[in-house]
Design a protein around this motif. Sequence first.
Motif, PDB file in Angstrom:
ATOM      1  N   VAL A   1      -2.032   2.180  -4.848  1.00 42.85           N
ATOM      2  CA  VAL A   1      -1.530   3.541  -4.642  1.00 42.85           C
ATOM      3  C   VAL A   1      -2.686   4.404  -4.165  1.00 42.85           C
ATOM      4  CG1 VAL A   1      -0.453   5.560  -5.692  1.00 42.85           C
ATOM      5  CG2 VAL A   1       0.211   3.264  -6.436  1.00 42.85           C
ATOM      6  N   ASN A   2      -2.511   5.007  -3.006  1.00 37.87           N
ATOM      7  CA  ASN A   2      -3.522   5.897  -2.435  1.00 37.87           C
ATOM      8  C   ASN A   2      -3.011   7.326  -2.416  1.00 37.87           C
ATOM      9  OD1 ASN A   2      -5.536   3.940  -1.545  1.00 37.87           O
ATOM     10  ND2 ASN A   2      -3.875   3.188  -0.240  1.00 37.87           N
TER      11      ASN A   2
ATOM     12  N   ASP B   1       0.858  -1.178   0.000  1.00 34.32           N
ATOM     13  CA  ASP B   1       0.000   0.000   0.000  1.00 34.32           C
ATOM     14  C   ASP B   1       0.901   1.237   0.000  1.00 34.32           C
ATOM     15  OD1 ASP B   1      -3.084   0.669   1.041  1.00 34.32           O
ATOM     16  OD2 ASP B   1      -1.562   2.176   1.512  1.00 34.32           O
ATOM     17  N   VAL B   2       0.791   2.021  -1.036  1.00 32.36           N
ATOM     18  CA  VAL B   2       1.656   3.188  -1.184  1.00 32.36           C
ATOM     19  C   VAL B   2       0.828   4.458  -1.027  1.00 32.36           C
ATOM     20  CG1 VAL B   2       3.383   4.315  -2.625  1.00 32.36           C
ATOM     21  CG2 VAL B   2       2.925   1.875  -2.905  1.00 32.36           C
ATOM     22  N   THR B   3       1.283   5.349  -0.180  1.00 30.86           N
ATOM     23  CA  THR B   3       0.617   6.633  -0.012  1.00 30.86           C
ATOM     24  C   THR B   3       1.452   7.720  -0.673  1.00 30.86           C
ATOM     25  OG1 THR B   3      -0.354   5.926   2.069  1.00 30.86           O
ATOM     26  CG2 THR B   3      -0.260   8.288   1.667  1.00 30.86           C
TER      27      THR B   3
END
Lengths: 190, 190, 190, 190, 190, 190
Positions: free
Chosen positions: C43-44, C5-7
């Motif tokens: 990607v968030n 999970d990428v912010t």
Amino acid sequence: MPIIDVTLLPGYPPEVERRLASRLAIAARSVIAASAAGTTVVVNHASTYQREGRFLEAGAAHRPVAGELALGFLGAMERRDLDAARQYLAADFVMCFPGAPDMRRLEDLVERSRGRYRSVAKDFDRIDESWTETGAVVYCSGRLRGVWNDGSSFSGIRFIDRFEIADGLIRRQDVWNDIAVQQPEGRVNG
Amino acid sequence: MPIIDVTLLPGYPPEVERRLASRLAIAARSVIAASAAGTTVVVNHASTYQREGRFLEAGAAHRPVAGELALGFLGAMERRDLDAARQYLAADFVMCFPGAPDMRRLEDLVERSRGRYRSVAKDFDRIDESWTETGAVVYCSGRLRGVWNDGSSFSGIRFIDRFEIADGLIRRQDVWNDIAVQQPEGRVNG
Amino acid sequence: MPIIDVTLLPGYPPEVERRLASRLAIAARSVIAASAAGTTVVVNHASTYQREGRFLEAGAAHRPVAGELALGFLGAMERRDLDAARQYLAADFVMCFPGAPDMRRLEDLVERSRGRYRSVAKDFDRIDESWTETGAVVYCSGRLRGVWNDGSSFSGIRFIDRFEIADGLIRRQDVWNDIAVQQPEGRVNG
Amino acid sequence: MPIIDVTLLPGYPPEVERRLASRLAIAARSVIAASAAGTTVVVNHASTYQREGRFLEAGAAHRPVAGELALGFLGAMERRDLDAARQYLAADFVMCFPGAPDMRRLEDLVERSRGRYRSVAKDFDRIDESWTETGAVVYCSGRLRGVWNDGSSFSGIRFIDRFEIADGLIRRQDVWNDIAVQQPEGRVNG
Amino acid sequence: MPIIDVTLLPGYPPEVERRLASRLAIAARSVIAASAAGTTVVVNHASTYQREGRFLEAGAAHRPVAGELALGFLGAMERRDLDAARQYLAADFVMCFPGAPDMRRLEDLVERSRGRYRSVAKDFDRIDESWTETGAVVYCSGRLRGVWNDGSSFSGIRFIDRFEIADGLIRRQDVWNDIAVQQPEGRVNG
Amino acid sequence: MPIIDVTLLPGYPPEVERRLASRLAIAARSVIAASAAGTTVVVNHASTYQREGRFLEAGAAHRPVAGELALGFLGAMERRDLDAARQYLAADFVMCFPGAPDMRRLEDLVERSRGRYRSVAKDFDRIDESWTETGAVVYCSGRLRGVWNDGSSFSGIRFIDRFEIADGLIRRQDVWNDIAVQQPEGRVNG
């Protein structure tokens, strides 16, 4: 709403995680008018943590509760245990009292108060912490009671103490009170 | 470390999200001795949010910056704009000044100060906020300067004001200062 | 498994987010023997992002695809468009060819090859990128074909080029090939 | 920025989680021009994990470090420990050397080199890994040194080896070098 | 507790996200005895989503509410609008009524009921959905009322219908009722 | 897609976390036409959990599987173990059978069936759970077989039972079947 999710490395005492969660909730609710019921804080533990290309082995140290430090210091001073009181102080500690020059030695404060009252004690109404990046400012306010040098007693005199605390040590104490307003004879600094 | 991840509904002004993030970082660092570089706060927007079986359409309202309210009120009082000052006050507002009974009407304060000085202004050294579940306590401290009723001027008199603020309104003001200690003639309440 | 999970802050082109997601999946699968089906990357977008006490307004710039830079440079060189080729080069660019001293000017390379062949082209079998903290190392390998100075043609000569790329510019090119092994007459450096 | 959050099942050695985190950070920074300080990777452990209607009991196996495999193989070859070297090889292993037909047996390589030099060793300048979905391609480059068959010694001859590694075994080795360029007498394949 | 965080691609209607959140909350609370107040569901939107090496451009289609399909079909049947009713049916639709062979054509059902009553209507007490991986099973139960063929009316006859719904179409209807128990003359299948 | 991330306090049995994950996946797929392969559920453990200003020490209790309760009760009834059967019943349990008044005592049901058949057993075709905020509704349907009072046997008679279950106890049973349709002599309530 909001949901506040905190990722830490394991190793903090449960009390510290709870203090962290409580303060985050209060900080959030100081900005957003959310109810307590609608404010959730979760602390999660990371297994591996890399930043700046380095791996953190453990969480950073935690800080003491600043309000407890201030009260501990005030309690030691009230019973005139200067050795104990000094444990709370940073090397560059300074005190500012009404009508007095800045003082750095607890002995000077004791000496000065001798000219005023035989004994004094503090009843606390409110203790507030203002958090900073390096610790906290603690405000203690309430009423003084004690015995003047003439043997008469006093009570109900308003006071407020401000403490700057960094890295677990008190660096500065500022005191205001109504002693000069309330004292029976003449003008005396508080 | 730590990473603080906040989930909100969209709709808050960017300034509010930033204030939220800053306060969360400070709250976290008041507990954990993490560096600023090691403290990350991220605000994310939820698309749909259900709690207690109900869907929230929008985030809760946000609160004003309590320190700005306190300064706004003090500024209006300094220029004797009582109408503007009253906009900051809750219905049950009460003031507590040295040597004075509790006051509820700004006019009473103005009347009382007439017996003391022609004018007074505050130079602020420190403004601290202590956040609570319903808003904040604001502490302003610094030095008073002004002109006594006899035309002589004064300055450098220490003061501290404490404001309790809830729902964007000031509910209580407590004032301490060294006027009684510093004033040239006789004992006068500050 | 795993879930990655990428912010990010918003603002990156979709192509960049996809490249990021693809590379993260490959990096994860180079360590963990997970299937492609079991590797999820999301990607968030963050709404507000604070670190080190500062708010980031936008994401950092993104880097070009290093392999495309290497191929672009080689293509320009193949058609002897030195001006175009120079656009790909860092100020401290250096080339290392078999049996030759380090060269810094493309003209020197052109001059040197004149003694060897009338024309040469590269057929690529494999292009690999090795990612680094500042960009990538690109390896291109395959077969050379062309025409010797005597008019005879050649093909199938193995070659490999290594490019160091930082901040979008080629800083170093190392070349190995089998020209000395394959060339019909005498020993000639490749 | 970015924050990369990885969810794994527990059970991986800490070294593997760290390798994973490091590679994810490098992969991210190969796309986004973020600083190391601004790149955070967190590995979290899931308690229960369901995908495709099935529960995973444990994480997938982890892969060896491909660069270490390549160096291990080269080391075994350098000391002519063919049994040890063979442990690194997949069943369909193939070698491609300058001017030689593809070879599948280490003995053939040893035999071939007997006609060239008494001994050879590799000094490595750079080892790069290019990650793939099934493992890695490893590039090792540097300089050869050793003793020719005539007893004269050599050094500083450029070389590069390319290894394709899948499932922990070397499937292919491609070698380029400047032996043919540097060798004193006549043309010899490297 | 629990907090359920769902990551979706954007594009679903708000009503669908809310239905999803509601069902997740109910599913969680069917397992964990959490209060509604303690059950939070958040739907977040991913910007980029990769799984199995492919990027999803948009979320998967959403399914209709199965209970509404069942009631729509029953309403069309009640007003004998067979064309409308047929829109709800899968190609392999089958009905199973008390004492009757399986039927596939709505006309057969209409014909059969002609021997029993002039009209019939359903008053629903309960509609339950049981969710499956491909849709839902819907149960409708309540009381029948209508007019027998002899002109006398009836009411309060218990019934239950079971519908299997997949991909938005009704594949099977099973009916139980107390008509045989309640009907005045002789034994008649329901 | 979707990814469902659940945060719980530790302490639930693995079986309960898996049941939770399975039901969340099914609930999600009842709304979104996602494949099983594209539906990921992860259960994470929180270290500290604050909501409504209170810290939860442990997760809420978990509920039994409603379908197992219904089958347990039916099994006890089938072997006429009324004591065991009563363990499944809430204090306000009520049964509703075809053509019978509501019954509250299992003995009444046993008595009533004596007038109908010597023995009866249920073969289940389908068991469905419909989840509610307080537990579940369970539907069991299939075929009855047994022996009439005249000694003749029967089988294949359709039935369906509906159970309302809350807090782990059966509060209501509704039964429909085709006994009245199928029974050889005269009209008898099922």
